[in-house]
Structure formats: C-alpha cells, structure tokens
Scaffold this active site. Structure first.
Site, mmCIF file in Angstrom:
data_model
loop_
_atom_site.group_PDB
_atom_site.id
_atom_site.type_symbol
_atom_site.label_atom_id
_atom_site.label_comp_id
_atom_site.label_asym_id
_atom_site.label_seq_id
_atom_site.Cartn_x
_atom_site.Cartn_y
_atom_site.Cartn_z
ATOM 1 N N LYS A 133 86.977 -3.563 97.357
ATOM 2 C CA LYS A 133 87.964 -3.135 96.362
ATOM 3 C C LYS A 133 89.124 -2.382 97.042
ATOM 4 O O LYS A 133 89.021 -2.026 98.216
ATOM 5 C CB LYS A 133 87.254 -2.280 95.311
ATOM 6 N N TYR A 160 86.628 -9.939 85.223
ATOM 7 C CA TYR A 160 85.824 -8.950 84.492
ATOM 8 C C TYR A 160 85.787 -9.241 82.984
ATOM 9 O O TYR A 160 85.624 -8.313 82.190
ATOM 10 C CB TYR A 160 86.382 -7.547 84.740
ATOM 11 N N ASN A 195 84.250 2.681 93.444
ATOM 12 C CA ASN A 195 82.969 2.382 94.107
ATOM 13 C C ASN A 195 83.045 1.308 95.186
ATOM 14 O O ASN A 195 82.051 0.662 95.496
ATOM 15 C CB ASN A 195 81.877 2.113 93.061
ATOM 16 N N HIS A 202 82.435 -4.874 95.270
ATOM 17 C CA HIS A 202 81.910 -5.671 94.157
ATOM 18 C C HIS A 202 80.909 -6.685 94.688
ATOM 19 O O HIS A 202 81.094 -7.229 95.772
ATOM 20 C CB HIS A 202 83.039 -6.433 93.445
ATOM 21 N N GLU A 211 82.553 -16.672 89.923
ATOM 22 C CA GLU A 211 83.483 -15.808 90.659
ATOM 23 C C GLU A 211 84.013 -16.491 91.916
ATOM 24 O O GLU A 211 85.208 -16.393 92.226
ATOM 25 C CB GLU A 211 82.787 -14.478 90.981
HETATM 26 N N1 UDP Z 1 83.039 0.848 85.993
HETATM 27 C C1 UDP Z 1 83.700 2.002 85.621
HETATM 28 N N2 UDP Z 1 83.104 2.861 84.740
HETATM 29 C C2 UDP Z 1 81.876 2.619 84.212
HETATM 30 C C3 UDP Z 1 81.198 1.445 84.578
HETATM 31 C C4 UDP Z 1 81.803 0.575 85.482
HETATM 32 O O1 UDP Z 1 84.809 2.246 86.087
HETATM 33 O O2 UDP Z 1 81.382 3.434 83.436
HETATM 34 C C5 UDP Z 1 83.661 -0.087 86.953
HETATM 35 C C6 UDP Z 1 83.028 0.011 88.328
HETATM 36 O O3 UDP Z 1 84.056 -0.129 89.299
HETATM 37 C C7 UDP Z 1 82.102 -1.190 88.325
HETATM 38 C C8 UDP Z 1 82.927 -2.196 87.530
HETATM 39 O O4 UDP Z 1 83.510 -1.409 86.499
HETATM 40 O O5 UDP Z 1 81.819 -1.624 89.649
HETATM 41 C C9 UDP Z 1 82.158 -3.321 86.912
HETATM 42 O O6 UDP Z 1 81.109 -2.802 86.133
HETATM 43 P P1 UDP Z 1 79.658 -3.428 86.189
HETATM 44 O O7 UDP Z 1 78.863 -2.825 85.100
HETATM 45 O O8 UDP Z 1 79.763 -4.925 86.250
HETATM 46 O O9 UDP Z 1 79.091 -2.854 87.586
HETATM 47 P P2 UDP Z 1 78.821 -3.587 88.981
HETATM 48 O O10 UDP Z 1 78.335 -4.974 88.682
HETATM 49 O O11 UDP Z 1 80.110 -3.569 89.751
HETATM 50 O O12 UDP Z 1 77.776 -2.747 89.653
HETATM 51 MG MG MG Z 2 79.159 -6.454 87.485
#
Ligand code: UDP
Ligand code: MG
Length: 160
Positions: free
Chosen positions: A20, A60, A123, A126, A137
């Site tokens: 990211k 997303y 974080n 991805h 994706e």
């Molecule tokens: N995210 C966020 N706040 C939240 C949950 C998710 O900003 O409360 C962001 C975070 O960067 C995350 C991304 O949205 O990686 C996608 O969310 P997902 O639940 O798919 O998590 P991931 O698959 O990335 O672990």
């Molecule tokens: Mg995800």
C-alpha cells in the site's frame, strides 16, 4: 478474464498482494518481497503504479457499505502502490498468515503487519482473502501478458 482462472490450483494457486502507499513510502517493498521469496513462493507478476479511485472502488467493492470505504479509497490512491501476483501451494491462506490480522494491533510479531505498522487504516499491505478473490483481483490489476509462467530451479527443493 476466464483465461486467468485456468489451472490455478495446487502448487499453481495464485494470490494478489499489494504494498500500500504507506508501505512504499516507508521503503518496505523490498522487505515484503523478501519475505515471500524466502518462504518459497514464486513471483509471477509485479509493477509499481498509481491506482485510480475507480480501480480502488472496484477492488474494494465488497466494502462499499462500510463507513471507512471512502477514506480507504483515498488512502490507497494517496501514492504509488506495488501490485504483485505470487504463486505456490496454498499461497492464498499462507499469505494471509504472513500478513497478520487486518488490525496491526491484533497481529503477532513475525507477521508483516505485526512487525511494521500500528493502525488499521495504515496497514502497509493487502492480500486476497480467498482463491476467488485472488482471481478477481489479479484480473483487475494485471493484463494477461504481465503474468509470467517460469520454471524455478529451486522447485524440487521446495516441493517433494
Ligand atoms: N480498514 C480500515 N478500517 C477498518 C477496517 C479495514 O481502514 O475498520 C481498511 C484496512 O486498510 C484493510 C482494508 O480496509 O486492510 C480492507 O479491509 P478488510 O476487512 O478486507 O481487511 P484485509 O482483508 O485487508 O485484512
Ligand atoms: Mg480484504
């Protein structure tokens, strides 16, 4: 896009990983690539790009109802990202383990998010959450000719 899905099983399974904008800014690209290489997975596609809001909204799309959706799209378009396709046995699940939990605070030391970040909204990396997501994706971020099939000399030392 169906052509992407052919033969993506067993040790040919593929996942989509991206570094990211915060990961690129913080010079973590090499570290993240290094971890997947050392694990034994095979890099089959990689590029640096500036993602558009449109691409990210599509990427997303399952999260479009979430309160953080628009800030997520803004964050992800705030600078260059590195998109990658990695191949190997059970690579989707293994990569998720290597990433850690969505929230870095819940991620164990030794995982990428456990080692390199603090907040869920920054974080650094991805990873696809299922084989189906990975197919979608990879098709979204790569053209067919950008994914390479190549023979690794280390194959018999990684797979019995
Ligand atoms: N995210 C966020 N706040 C939240 C949950 C998710 O900003 O409360 C962001 C975070 O960067 C995350 C991304 O949205 O990686 C996608 O969310 P997902 O639940 O798919 O998590 P991931 O698959 O990335 O672990
Ligand atoms: Mg995800």
């Amino acid at each position: 896009a169906n052509v992407f899905k052919m033969g993506w099983t067993g040790s040919n399974e593929r996942t989509f990983i991206s570094v990211k904008p915060d990961g690129v800014q913080r010079r973590l690209v090499g570290e993240i690539v290094h971890r997947f290489e050392r694990k034994g997975f095979k890099l089959v596609g990689m590029k640096l790009l500036q993602a558009s809001a449109e691409q990210l909204r599509e990427h997303y799309r399952d999260l479009s109802e979430k309160p953080f959706y628009s800030s997520l799209v803004k964050y992800m378009s705030s600078g260059p990202i590195v998109v990658m396709a990695w191949q190997g046995h059970d690579v989707v699940k293994s990569a998720r383990k290597m990433l850690g939990e969505t929230n870095p605070a819940d991620s164990l030391p030794g995982t990428i998010r456990g080692d390199f970040c603090v907040e869920v909204s920054r974080n650094v990396v991805h990873g696809s959450d299922s084989v189906e997501s990975a197919q979608r994706e990879i098709s979204l971020w790569f053209e067919h000719h950008e994914l390479l099939c190549w023979e690794e000399c280390s194959q018999p030392w990684i797979y019995a």
